[in-house]
Design an enzyme around this catalytic site. Structure first.
Site, short mmCIF file in Angstrom:
data_model
loop_
_atom_site.label_atom_id
_atom_site.label_comp_id
_atom_site.label_asym_id
_atom_site.label_seq_id
_atom_site.Cartn_x
_atom_site.Cartn_y
_atom_site.Cartn_z
N GLU B 46 -30.20 81.57 26.68
CA GLU B 46 -30.74 82.81 27.22
C GLU B 46 -30.28 83.94 26.32
O GLU B 46 -29.08 84.21 26.20
CB GLU B 46 -30.21 82.98 28.65
CG GLU B 46 -30.78 84.15 29.40
CD GLU B 46 -30.14 84.26 30.80
OE1 GLU B 46 -29.76 83.22 31.38
OE2 GLU B 46 -30.01 85.39 31.28
N ASP B 57 -25.71 93.65 35.26
CA ASP B 57 -24.67 92.97 34.50
C ASP B 57 -23.31 93.59 34.72
O ASP B 57 -23.19 94.77 35.02
CB ASP B 57 -25.02 93.02 33.00
CG ASP B 57 -26.20 92.13 32.67
OD1 ASP B 57 -26.15 90.94 33.00
OD2 ASP B 57 -27.19 92.65 32.13
#
Lengths: 399, 266
Positions: B46, B57
């Site tokens: 990824e 995140d």
């Protein structure tokens, strides 16, 4: 009025093409919970009674609409000041935090988080949390913590934890990111009190509704003082845009009332040190909504600049993006120095020290052409106590 | 057939998906990392498109993104880097992960076609709303045979999970708990209940568990309840600590994959 020009929000939270909810799945539950209940709750008589009574007895509303005689003389027109600076905690921000803390209680939340730039929203949040006995954590950029020390001290005295945002530009944008992250990590007990008409739907609409008390009062105050319930111009500063949203709200669909949004040009719109989003911004997504924002062609968000911590934001509320792009609102950009001069002018003419943010709205008076008979309302969104250091430096240089 | 679909068809368990941020630690690290992960037979890689405001995140990934941007990473360059290394990758499927604003500014049509052209097999865009994907992009994804993975969390209601299952293609990204990446260390009972609940829904798409998977133990546990797992922050930390990038990657993947017996002796 042409029907399709009506300014209103659609069921997905869009004003025209701006708004919506662009959020990761981890926020979906929280935002959805709020979306499903806010309109229903806001309109119950129980909620309204609590909200209204706190605004009256605790905040000190209605805030006066004051005819500024000497300022009017200077600009050869009729200038009224909507005195949000006289609210408890010193700005319009408390209107929203009172509404949201009641909403949080209704949702059974026990922990409150907020972001703050100048510290006004942080103080207003810490205040209502003390009032309601809820835990309060305020995220504030490390740089803002330094430049707004008095408000940091107030928040701490009110029992709030001030958590420094150390990522990115270490200002309002990053404080907002940190608050959103905290909400992701605490999905069940926490309510996030956003301080402006930004963020994913339903925040922009909900905050605008809580702030709409400003224009609601303006209507009857103008009726009493001027003999008609509308002005010719409403002028407000816009960072995220909550004071402007509240001042415009009941006039959005009255096209005879000219809406003026004043942005912070920082050192100047062309200098690269600016926060004039409507000029420098393009369509994109920030903090969960589609709006105008300052970004690179790759979509990286640009750090804005303004001397005023409350206007130092790279986006603008989606409602304002729509008002500006559709031509409903006009905009002016005001530099740091123009705002400082306007603050001094208002202080010397009317004996009112405005917040540096609000001073931007006053600085735009010079740039506009009014008729003698025009009725102008300037939303005086906050008081200048927090900016005394900045003002003192300016005075020492110029007097 | 889409490479992701093929992968899950041929391999039903222990699928390892490793995330890294493009342009970190160095601007030209992208190709080296892809190559080495592929040599280590990582199933899915990824690739994170570094972003200034990565809301979903945690601090580790955000810091790596900030560094990558400082290094000069941008999308045109990333597509070039992927394009030049893709033909030499023998094993891995490639996923691109980023934020919707990046796609909007690039131009969505152009972006997705470019993904296809350089050999990207699927996308993860955590802030792309389901309904917007369905109305604006689904047809294009079908035409390009691109995969897309939407996220689910312990708070996502079953009805919404079924809708997400209908729209996802490749796999569903199962957030282990409602937390940002890298925030936790152990798998707890609440998470186990959640994994079991999802399994009982008999979804069409396979699931990969992400967030908080950092070592052999959490990887193995996740693999008991889903087809595999996604590791992000822990890998970024390993890259940061590695004296030698290639060896650091070899060791990291080896440690994730050691058998239970060997794990006990570590």
């Amino acid at each position: 009025m042409v029907k399709n020009k009506t300014i209103r929000i659609d069921k997905h939270g869009f004003y025209g093409k701006f708004g919506g909810a662009y959020i990761p799945e981890m926020l979906f539950g929280n935002v959805e919970e709020l979306r499903l209940c806010y309109n229903e709750v806001i309109n119950t008589s129980e909620f309204q009674m609590k909200f209204r009574s706190l605004l009256k007895d605790y905040v000190g509303r209605p805030s006066p609409l004051y005819f500024a005689e000497r300022l009017s003389e200077k600009y050869k027109t009729q200038i009224y000041l909507k005195r949000e600076d006289l609210n408890h905690t010193g700005a319009h921000k408390i209107n929203n935090t009172i509404g949201q803390i009641l909403m949080a209680k209704h949702l059974g939340k026990t922990r409150i988080i907020a972001e703050t730039g100048a510290g006004q929203h942080g103080v207003a949040t810490a205040t209502v949390c003390a009032l309601q006995g809820l835990e309060c954590i305020v995220f504030m950029g490390e740089i803002d913590i330094k430049r707004q020390a008095p408000n940091v001290a107030r928040m701490k005295m009110l029992g709030a934890e001030v958590r420094p945002a150390t990522s990115g530009s270490k200002t309002l944008k990053d404080a907002t990111n940190e608050a959103i992250r905290d909400w992701i990590n605490n999905p069940s007990d926490t309510h996030y009190i956003i301080g402006s008409v930004v963020g994913p739907h339903p925040y922009p609409d909900m905050v605008a509704q809580f702030q709409s008390v400003i224009s609601e009062e303006m209507k009857w105050q103008l009726q009493e003082q001027v003999g008609r319930d509308y002005p010719d111009y409403i002028i407000a500063c816009v960072g995220g845009g909550s004071n402007a949203a509240g001042a415009y709200y009941h006039y959005l669909n009255e096209p005879t009332v000219k809406l003026v949004a004043v942005e912070a040009a920082g050192l100047g719109v062309e200098t690269g040190e600016s926060a004039a989003t409507s000029v420098l911004g393009t369509e994109g997504i920030i903090h969960g909504s589609k709006t105008l924002l300052m970004q690179t062609k790759d979509g990286q968000i640009i750090e804005p600049y303004s001397l005023s911590a409350g206007l130092d934001y790279p986006g603008i509320g989606p409602m304002h993006a729509h008002l500006i792009q559709s031509g409903r609102a006009s905009t002016y950009s005001v530099t740091d120095n123009e705002a400082l001069a306007a603050a001094l002018e208002l202080t010397r003419l009317e004996g009112i020290i405005p917040a540096l943010e609000s001073a931007h709205a006053f600085a735009s008076l010079k740039k506009q052409n009014f008729r003698d008979s025009d009725v102008i309302v300037v939303n005086l969104s906050g008081r200048g106590d927090k900016d005394l250091d900045t003002y003192t430096k300016f005075l020492n240089k110029h007097e | 057939m889409n490479k992701l679909i093929e992968l899950f068809k041929n391999k039903e368990r222990d699928i390892l998906n490793i995330y890294f941020t493009a342009g970190y630690p160095k601007l030209d690290s992208t190709g080296h990392i892809l190559k080495r992960l592929d040599q280590n037979k990582v199933d899915i890689i990824e690739i994170g498109m570094p972003y200034s405001d990565p809301l979903a995140d945690g601090p580790t990934i955000q810091a790596s993104g900030a560094k990558a941007l400082e290094n000069g990473m941008h999308l045109d360059l990333l597509f070039q880097q992927i394009d030049s290394i893709r033909p030499s990758l023998k094993h891995a499927s490639l996923i691109l992960m980023g934020y919707y604003n990046q796609v909007l500014q690039f131009g969505p049509q152009k972006f997705f076609r470019q993904c296809k052209a350089v050999g990207i097999d699927g996308l993860i865009l955590p802030d792309l709303p389901l309904h917007e994907y369905e109305s604006e992009y689904k047809d294009l994804f079908d035409e390009l045979d691109l995969g897309i993975s939407f996220l689910i969390t312990p708070q996502t209601p079953d009805t919404r999970i079924k809708k997400i299952d209908k729209l996802s293609k490749g796999f569903i990204y199962m957030v282990s708990s409602a937390s940002i990446t890298g925030a936790q260390k152990e798998v707890n009972d609440i998470q186990l209940d959640y994994y079991k609940r999802i399994n009982a829904l008999e979804l069409n798409n396979p699931r990969l568990i992400g967030f908080g998977i950092s070592d052999n133990k959490s990887f193995k546990t996740a693999c008991q309840y889903a087809q595999g797992a996604i590791i992000g922050s822990a890998f970024i930390r390993a890259l940061s600590d590695a004296q030698n990038l290639e060896l650091g990657i070899d060791n990291f993947v080896k440690n994730i994959r050691v058998s239970d017996l060997e794990a006990k002796s570590i």
